[in-house]
Each structure stands twice: as structure tokens, then as C-alpha cells.
Design a protein around this motif. Structure first.
Motif, mmCIF file in Angstrom:
data_model
loop_
_atom_site.group_PDB
_atom_site.id
_atom_site.type_symbol
_atom_site.label_atom_id
_atom_site.label_comp_id
_atom_site.label_asym_id
_atom_site.label_seq_id
_atom_site.Cartn_x
_atom_site.Cartn_y
_atom_site.Cartn_z
ATOM 1 N N ALA A 92 62.140 20.376 -23.016
ATOM 2 C CA ALA A 92 61.270 19.400 -23.670
ATOM 3 C C ALA A 92 60.635 19.988 -24.925
ATOM 4 O O ALA A 92 60.415 19.278 -25.915
ATOM 5 C CB ALA A 92 60.189 18.937 -22.702
ATOM 6 N N TYR A 93 60.361 21.281 -24.901
ATOM 7 C CA TYR A 93 59.830 21.967 -26.091
ATOM 8 C C TYR A 93 60.864 21.949 -27.217
ATOM 9 O O TYR A 93 60.540 21.634 -28.380
ATOM 10 C CB TYR A 93 59.460 23.392 -25.715
ATOM 11 C CG TYR A 93 59.075 24.274 -26.879
ATOM 12 C CD1 TYR A 93 57.929 24.020 -27.617
ATOM 13 C CD2 TYR A 93 59.873 25.357 -27.243
ATOM 14 C CE1 TYR A 93 57.579 24.826 -28.694
ATOM 15 C CE2 TYR A 93 59.534 26.167 -28.308
ATOM 16 C CZ TYR A 93 58.385 25.903 -29.031
ATOM 17 O OH TYR A 93 58.050 26.695 -30.092
ATOM 18 N N LEU A 94 62.114 22.266 -26.896
ATOM 19 C CA LEU A 94 63.174 22.221 -27.894
ATOM 20 C C LEU A 94 63.382 20.806 -28.420
ATOM 21 O O LEU A 94 63.726 20.613 -29.587
ATOM 22 C CB LEU A 94 64.477 22.752 -27.305
ATOM 23 C CG LEU A 94 64.531 24.241 -26.962
ATOM 24 C CD1 LEU A 94 65.843 24.583 -26.266
ATOM 25 C CD2 LEU A 94 64.371 25.081 -28.226
ATOM 26 N N ALA A 95 63.163 19.818 -27.550
ATOM 27 C CA ALA A 95 63.344 18.419 -27.942
ATOM 28 C C ALA A 95 62.129 17.841 -28.647
ATOM 29 O O ALA A 95 62.125 16.659 -29.012
ATOM 30 C CB ALA A 95 63.683 17.574 -26.717
ATOM 31 N N GLY A 96 61.093 18.625 -28.819
ATOM 32 C CA GLY A 96 59.981 18.228 -29.674
ATOM 33 C C GLY A 96 58.818 17.529 -29.030
ATOM 34 O O GLY A 96 57.831 17.223 -29.704
ATOM 35 N N PHE A 97 58.863 17.267 -27.713
ATOM 36 C CA PHE A 97 57.760 16.502 -27.127
ATOM 37 C C PHE A 97 56.959 17.276 -26.082
ATOM 38 O O PHE A 97 56.075 16.715 -25.454
ATOM 39 C CB PHE A 97 58.257 15.166 -26.556
ATOM 40 C CG PHE A 97 59.349 15.275 -25.533
ATOM 41 C CD1 PHE A 97 59.052 15.441 -24.189
ATOM 42 C CD2 PHE A 97 60.674 15.216 -25.920
ATOM 43 C CE1 PHE A 97 60.061 15.541 -23.245
ATOM 44 C CE2 PHE A 97 61.693 15.304 -24.986
ATOM 45 C CZ PHE A 97 61.382 15.473 -23.643
ATOM 46 N N ASN A 98 57.243 18.539 -25.893
ATOM 47 C CA ASN A 98 56.357 19.404 -25.111
ATOM 48 C C ASN A 98 55.705 20.345 -26.115
ATOM 49 O O ASN A 98 56.407 21.067 -26.823
ATOM 50 C CB ASN A 98 57.143 20.191 -24.058
ATOM 51 C CG ASN A 98 56.238 20.875 -23.042
ATOM 52 O OD1 ASN A 98 55.028 20.649 -23.022
ATOM 53 N ND2 ASN A 98 56.819 21.714 -22.202
ATOM 54 N N PRO A 99 54.387 20.338 -26.254
ATOM 55 C CA PRO A 99 53.719 21.135 -27.285
ATOM 56 C C PRO A 99 54.048 22.622 -27.222
ATOM 57 O O PRO A 99 54.012 23.319 -28.238
ATOM 58 C CB PRO A 99 52.230 20.885 -27.011
ATOM 59 C CG PRO A 99 52.184 19.577 -26.280
ATOM 60 C CD PRO A 99 53.432 19.553 -25.452
ATOM 61 N N SER A 100 54.361 23.114 -26.031
ATOM 62 C CA SER A 100 54.753 24.507 -25.862
ATOM 63 C C SER A 100 55.902 24.555 -24.864
ATOM 64 O O SER A 100 56.330 23.518 -24.356
ATOM 65 C CB SER A 100 53.571 25.337 -25.356
ATOM 66 O OG SER A 100 53.286 25.022 -24.002
ATOM 67 N N ALA A 101 56.364 25.744 -24.583
ATOM 68 C CA ALA A 101 57.450 25.887 -23.613
ATOM 69 C C ALA A 101 56.923 26.010 -22.190
ATOM 70 O O ALA A 101 57.638 26.447 -21.288
ATOM 71 C CB ALA A 101 58.305 27.099 -23.976
ATOM 72 N N ALA A 102 55.691 25.601 -21.975
ATOM 73 C CA ALA A 102 55.072 25.713 -20.657
ATOM 74 C C ALA A 102 55.801 24.855 -19.630
ATOM 75 O O ALA A 102 56.308 23.780 -19.947
ATOM 76 C CB ALA A 102 53.611 25.275 -20.739
ATOM 77 N N PRO A 103 55.860 25.312 -18.388
ATOM 78 C CA PRO A 103 56.547 24.562 -17.330
ATOM 79 C C PRO A 103 55.914 23.185 -17.116
ATOM 80 O O PRO A 103 54.693 23.038 -17.130
ATOM 81 C CB PRO A 103 56.373 25.442 -16.090
ATOM 82 C CG PRO A 103 56.115 26.811 -16.622
ATOM 83 C CD PRO A 103 55.355 26.611 -17.893
#
Length: 313
Positions: free
Chosen positions: A275-286
Motif C-alpha cells: 500500500a505504501y508503494l501504491a501511494g495510499f499508506n503514508p508509511s510502510a507500516a503494517p
């Protein structure tokens, strides 16, 4: 109309990060609209897609929290949900097109098509030059003595235009940029273009989310929807995930396969990073699938291919 999204993989091996991202985006897009999710197994080529791979994929998706409302194990009225069990449906659609005079036999081999001086698209694919389009019945019968034919659809000399839900306006001149395309292969297997249209319509799919590598297929499918009198879904195409060295992900990329990833990370870790790579998770957090719903927005998803940083997974 209630939204019905779908994930329709071809299980020729263990799913990788690109497959998971496709399912995640389809799942989130449908759930955000209070819709349902369908799982269909596209195993037309049973030699490449043995049932054990499908069973493993279904288990992997459940482990990730990517459930489905209709499909294998959640049977509905529009099954079966394995394409290998739906041959009669494709036969009926093919017969409809044949009665319209739009289908003809093609005896060209792949080697012959590559050898001829045919036009090519920007992606390097050959535009079918119409070699067998005007064969007489006698000529076709003579050639059929030596080789079983494939079946192609005569495409009109017109432009197909549509608006993709993520990539925006698209258009393609079918005769010049595609040519007459396959409906059934010479070995008798139905082609993807026909099967996917028939199945999405029969199962009531209203939204198709898939990788941008299939964006070019959409005009062909829209033509088939029109010819068969079927209602087309909305399309959302997203950019591809690339390996750290810039290659497209495939089942040959062992480190991106879920068999390896399951040994390293929990489902929430994999989903959060995707989701982080896809732009909608602000960080790579689980994050879990349901936790990602609050941040999901197609406007945040990039439109260019995304390279996975070295060491992220």
C-alpha cells in the motif's frame, strides 16, 4: 447497482507481489463502495495451471485477509468459478459471433507471423496482417487437412474509445493497432479475450481492476461486449510493480513469491508495504486490509510503473 469487483488470476505458480497488489486494489476499490468481491480462477490452460496451484492461491489469499464473497468455496448462482469448467459458455458465445459472419479460420503459425513483414505496435507486438482473412471455403478446407486452424474475429475499421477509471481517456484503432484477434487457439483452447468478456458479464462484474499491461486489451473486449449485447464493466488499470533492477515481476522472481515472503513477514507487513508503494499508506507500516480502507484513494495511486526498493521486502 451494487458494485461487484473481482480478482481473476491464472495460477501457473505461486502468487507474487504484483498479483497481491492487484487483488488488494480490486478488494479495496469494491469494499470502499460497499460492494462485493468475486474470485475467478482463469485456468483455461490446465497444463500450465494445475488445480493444486489454484488451491494454494486460495489459501494464500485467505492468509493475507483478502477474502471473497463469491467464488471457490463460496459458490453462487453464476458458477462454476474455474474457467476450465466453463467451455460450454464460450462455445455459445463463439457460435453467436460465427452466425454474424465475423469469425474465420487462421492457419498462421507464430513463426510465420514473426517472419512476415507485418506492422508492429509500440510494445513490439505484431499486428495481425490479415493473411487468412479472405481465404475461400475451398482454400480453408485444403489447409485444414494439414493443420488445425485457430479462429479469429474480423475487427471493424473503427476507433474504440473509453475512459479508464484510473488512467483516463484511451482510444485504439483496432484494425491498424491490433488486427483481427484470436477467439480460439489452434489447440482448441479459448482465448483470454473471449473468455474474460463472457465470464465477467455472466457473473455480473461491474468493476475490473487489473494491471496496465492489460490496458491494451480493453478495446478488443469492449468490441466483444458490444457484439454479444453484453454490458461492459468499468475498468481501472494500475501501474506495474517492477523488481529492484527494473524488470517486470514474474513467478520466476523467487524473492517476490509468497512462499518466501510468508517465511519473512506477517500478512499486515506485506500489505502495508504494498500500500505504501501504491501511494495510499503514508508509511510502510503494517496494516490489515480493513485498516487500509480508510486511506485508499485512486487519486493517490501512481500512473507510472513502480520499482520496488532494494531490501523493502
Amino acid at each position: 447497482m451494487t458494485c461487484l469487483g473481482r480478482f481473476a488470476p491464472s495460477p501457473s505458480g505461486r502468487i507474487h507481489l504484483g498479483n497481491i497488489l492487484c487483488c488488494l486494489l480490486a478488494w479495496l476499490s469494491a469494499r470502499q463502495k460497499d460492494g462485493r468481491v468475486l474470485l475467478r480462477i482463469e485456468d483455461l490452460d490446465t497444463a500450465r495451471c494445475p488445480r493444486r496451484y489454484a488451491r494454494q492461491m486460495e489459501e494464500d489469499l485467505r492468509w493475507l485477509g483478502l477474502d471473497w464473497d463469491v467464488g471457490p468455496g463460496a459458490e453462487g448462482p453464476d458458477g462454476p468459478y474455474y474457467q476450465s469448467e466453463r467451455t460450454a459458455v464460450y462455445e455459445a458465445a463463439l457460435e453467436t459471433l460465427e452466425k454474424m459472419g465475423l469469425v474465420y479460420p487462421c492457419f498462421c503459425t507464430r513463426a510465420e507471423l514473426h517472419a512476415v513483414s507485418a506492422p508492429h505496435r509500440s510494445d513490439g507486438q505484431t499486428v495481425y496482417p490479415g493473411t487468412c482473412r479472405d481465404l475461400t471455403a475451398a482454400e480453408a478446407a485444403e489447409r485444414a487437412k494439414k493443420r488445425a486452424p485457430a479462429l479469429r474475429l474480423r475487427v471493424p475499421a473503427e476507433e474504440i474509445a473509453f475512459r479508464d477509471g484510473h488512467m483516463g481517456p484511451q482510444r485504439q484503432r483496432l484494425d491498424a493497432e491490433c488486427g483481427d484477434f484470436l477467439l480460439r487457439r489452434s489447440d482448441g483452447l479459448f482465448a483470454y479475450q473471449l473468455a474474460v468478456v463472457v465470464d465477467d458479464a455472466a457473473m455480473g462484474v461491474t468493476e475490473v481492476v487489473r494491471g496496465a499491461d492489460l490496458l491494451d486489451s480493453t478495446p478488443r473486449q469492449l468490441l466483444l461486449y458490444r457484439l454479444l449485447g453484453l454490458r461492459a464493466p468499468e475498468f481501472y488499470h494500475f501501474p506495474l510493480l517492477l523488481a529492484p533492477d527494473g524488470r517486470r515481476l514474474s513467478k520466476r522472481d523467487a524473492d517476490a513469491g509468497l512462499d518466501v515472503l510468508r517465511e519473512r513477514a506477517a500478512p499486515e507487513e506485506i500489505l502495508g508495504k504494498l500500500a505504501y508503494l501504491a501511494g495510499f499508506n503514508p508509511s510502510a507500516a503494517p496494516k490489515s486490509t480493513w485498516a487500509l480502507l480508510a486511506d485508499f484513494d485512486w487519486d493517490k495511486v501512481p500512473r507510472e510503473d513502480v520499482r520496488i526498493p532494494e531490501g523493502l521486502f
